[in-house]
Design a protein around this motif. Sequence first.
Motif, mmCIF file in Angstrom:
data_model
loop_
_atom_site.group_PDB
_atom_site.id
_atom_site.type_symbol
_atom_site.label_atom_id
_atom_site.label_comp_id
_atom_site.label_asym_id
_atom_site.label_seq_id
_atom_site.Cartn_x
_atom_site.Cartn_y
_atom_site.Cartn_z
ATOM 1 N N ARG A 63 -9.174 6.651 12.423
ATOM 2 C CA ARG A 63 -10.041 5.471 12.338
ATOM 3 C C ARG A 63 -11.513 5.887 12.385
ATOM 4 O O ARG A 63 -12.346 5.401 11.617
ATOM 5 C CB ARG A 63 -9.697 4.506 13.477
ATOM 6 C CG ARG A 63 -10.281 3.125 13.310
ATOM 7 C CD ARG A 63 -9.746 2.130 14.332
ATOM 8 N NE ARG A 63 -9.750 2.633 15.686
ATOM 9 C CZ ARG A 63 -8.676 2.652 16.484
ATOM 10 N NH1 ARG A 63 -7.519 2.185 16.081
ATOM 11 N NH2 ARG A 63 -8.767 3.126 17.710
ATOM 12 N N SER A 64 -11.830 6.828 13.258
ATOM 13 C CA SER A 64 -13.201 7.330 13.382
ATOM 14 C C SER A 64 -13.650 8.036 12.102
ATOM 15 O O SER A 64 -14.781 7.861 11.649
ATOM 16 C CB SER A 64 -13.270 8.294 14.571
ATOM 17 O OG SER A 64 -14.528 8.892 14.658
ATOM 18 N N ILE A 65 -12.760 8.822 11.505
ATOM 19 C CA ILE A 65 -13.088 9.503 10.248
ATOM 20 C C ILE A 65 -13.388 8.476 9.165
ATOM 21 O O ILE A 65 -14.362 8.604 8.424
ATOM 22 C CB ILE A 65 -11.936 10.447 9.815
ATOM 23 C CG1 ILE A 65 -11.866 11.664 10.750
ATOM 24 C CG2 ILE A 65 -12.101 10.881 8.361
ATOM 25 C CD1 ILE A 65 -10.611 12.498 10.580
ATOM 26 N N ALA A 66 -12.565 7.438 9.076
ATOM 27 C CA ALA A 66 -12.778 6.399 8.058
ATOM 28 C C ALA A 66 -14.117 5.700 8.261
ATOM 29 O O ALA A 66 -14.843 5.449 7.294
ATOM 30 C CB ALA A 66 -11.631 5.393 8.084
ATOM 31 N N GLN A 67 -14.468 5.397 9.494
ATOM 32 C CA GLN A 67 -15.741 4.736 9.769
ATOM 33 C C GLN A 67 -16.914 5.663 9.467
ATOM 34 O O GLN A 67 -17.914 5.248 8.893
ATOM 35 C CB GLN A 67 -15.785 4.271 11.231
ATOM 36 C CG GLN A 67 -14.817 3.157 11.516
ATOM 37 C CD GLN A 67 -14.657 2.879 13.004
ATOM 38 O OE1 GLN A 67 -15.061 3.681 13.846
ATOM 39 N NE2 GLN A 67 -14.049 1.745 13.324
ATOM 40 N N MET A 68 -16.786 6.917 9.848
ATOM 41 C CA MET A 68 -17.843 7.884 9.640
ATOM 42 C C MET A 68 -18.075 8.150 8.152
ATOM 43 O O MET A 68 -19.212 8.164 7.698
ATOM 44 C CB MET A 68 -17.487 9.179 10.381
ATOM 45 C CG MET A 68 -18.468 10.303 10.245
ATOM 46 S SD MET A 68 -18.048 11.508 8.956
ATOM 47 C CE MET A 68 -16.327 11.774 9.115
ATOM 48 N N THR A 69 -16.992 8.312 7.386
ATOM 49 C CA THR A 69 -17.170 8.571 5.954
ATOM 50 C C THR A 69 -17.740 7.350 5.243
ATOM 51 O O THR A 69 -18.509 7.493 4.301
ATOM 52 C CB THR A 69 -15.859 9.029 5.285
ATOM 53 O OG1 THR A 69 -14.852 8.042 5.483
ATOM 54 C CG2 THR A 69 -15.404 10.373 5.825
ATOM 55 N N GLY A 73 -21.071 6.892 2.840
ATOM 56 C CA GLY A 73 -20.976 6.412 1.470
ATOM 57 C C GLY A 73 -19.662 6.664 0.772
ATOM 58 O O GLY A 73 -19.569 6.518 -0.447
ATOM 59 N N ALA A 74 -18.630 7.039 1.506
ATOM 60 C CA ALA A 74 -17.336 7.330 0.895
ATOM 61 C C ALA A 74 -16.245 6.431 1.475
ATOM 62 O O ALA A 74 -16.230 6.159 2.669
ATOM 63 C CB ALA A 74 -16.963 8.797 1.115
ATOM 64 N N GLU A 75 -15.356 5.974 0.611
ATOM 65 C CA GLU A 75 -14.183 5.210 1.040
ATOM 66 C C GLU A 75 -13.109 6.189 1.508
ATOM 67 O O GLU A 75 -12.939 7.248 0.909
ATOM 68 C CB GLU A 75 -13.612 4.394 -0.122
ATOM 69 C CG GLU A 75 -14.505 3.288 -0.591
ATOM 70 C CD GLU A 75 -14.580 2.132 0.382
ATOM 71 O OE1 GLU A 75 -13.588 1.872 1.085
ATOM 72 O OE2 GLU A 75 -15.638 1.497 0.428
ATOM 73 N N THR A 76 -12.381 5.833 2.560
ATOM 74 C CA THR A 76 -11.286 6.671 3.042
ATOM 75 C C THR A 76 -9.978 5.909 2.942
ATOM 76 O O THR A 76 -9.913 4.729 3.271
ATOM 77 C CB THR A 76 -11.528 7.111 4.503
ATOM 78 O OG1 THR A 76 -12.705 7.911 4.544
ATOM 79 C CG2 THR A 76 -10.364 7.922 5.035
ATOM 80 N N VAL A 77 -8.947 6.617 2.481
ATOM 81 C CA VAL A 77 -7.604 6.052 2.399
ATOM 82 C C VAL A 77 -6.655 7.028 3.092
ATOM 83 O O VAL A 77 -6.678 8.229 2.812
ATOM 84 C CB VAL A 77 -7.162 5.841 0.928
ATOM 85 C CG1 VAL A 77 -5.751 5.280 0.875
ATOM 86 C CG2 VAL A 77 -8.126 4.937 0.190
ATOM 87 N N ILE A 78 -5.838 6.496 3.989
ATOM 88 C CA ILE A 78 -4.798 7.285 4.648
ATOM 89 C C ILE A 78 -3.514 7.051 3.862
ATOM 90 O O ILE A 78 -3.130 5.905 3.630
ATOM 91 C CB ILE A 78 -4.580 6.841 6.117
ATOM 92 C CG1 ILE A 78 -5.891 6.763 6.891
ATOM 93 C CG2 ILE A 78 -3.554 7.735 6.802
ATOM 94 C CD1 ILE A 78 -6.623 8.045 7.076
#
Length: 121
Positions: A63-69, A73-78
């Motif tokens: 969750r932290s990685i997704a918020q940080m990215t 400026g980048a979207e994160t998908v798990i």
Amino acid sequence: MPVPILKQGKVLIACIQAALTDEDLVRLKDDLAEGVGQHRSSGVVIDVSALDVLDSFATRMLRSIAQMTKLRGAETVIVGIQPDVAFAMVQLGLVLENVQTALDLEEGLELIAARAKERQA
């Protein structure tokens, strides 16, 4: 054990192949934060299909990685959360709030591409 991070176009792909220590997860977060800026990435896919468990710390770190990215400026998908893992996460109350998920790598890449098109429109 460091997680390999591959670059495909403007997307970084991190494939987690085995259970990671807390240190490894923090290193992954740092590596992705640096990689997004260095490669000017618009998306990050984290593949967890090899994992048979996601504990509370790992869930918080994803969750932290997704918020940080997102802030970078980048979207994160798990991608690749196994059915048993999803069931256990729900039973334990572990959630990936505001984090995009997809069935597999292909679907995750399509989701990032669709998001990029939406931003350009």
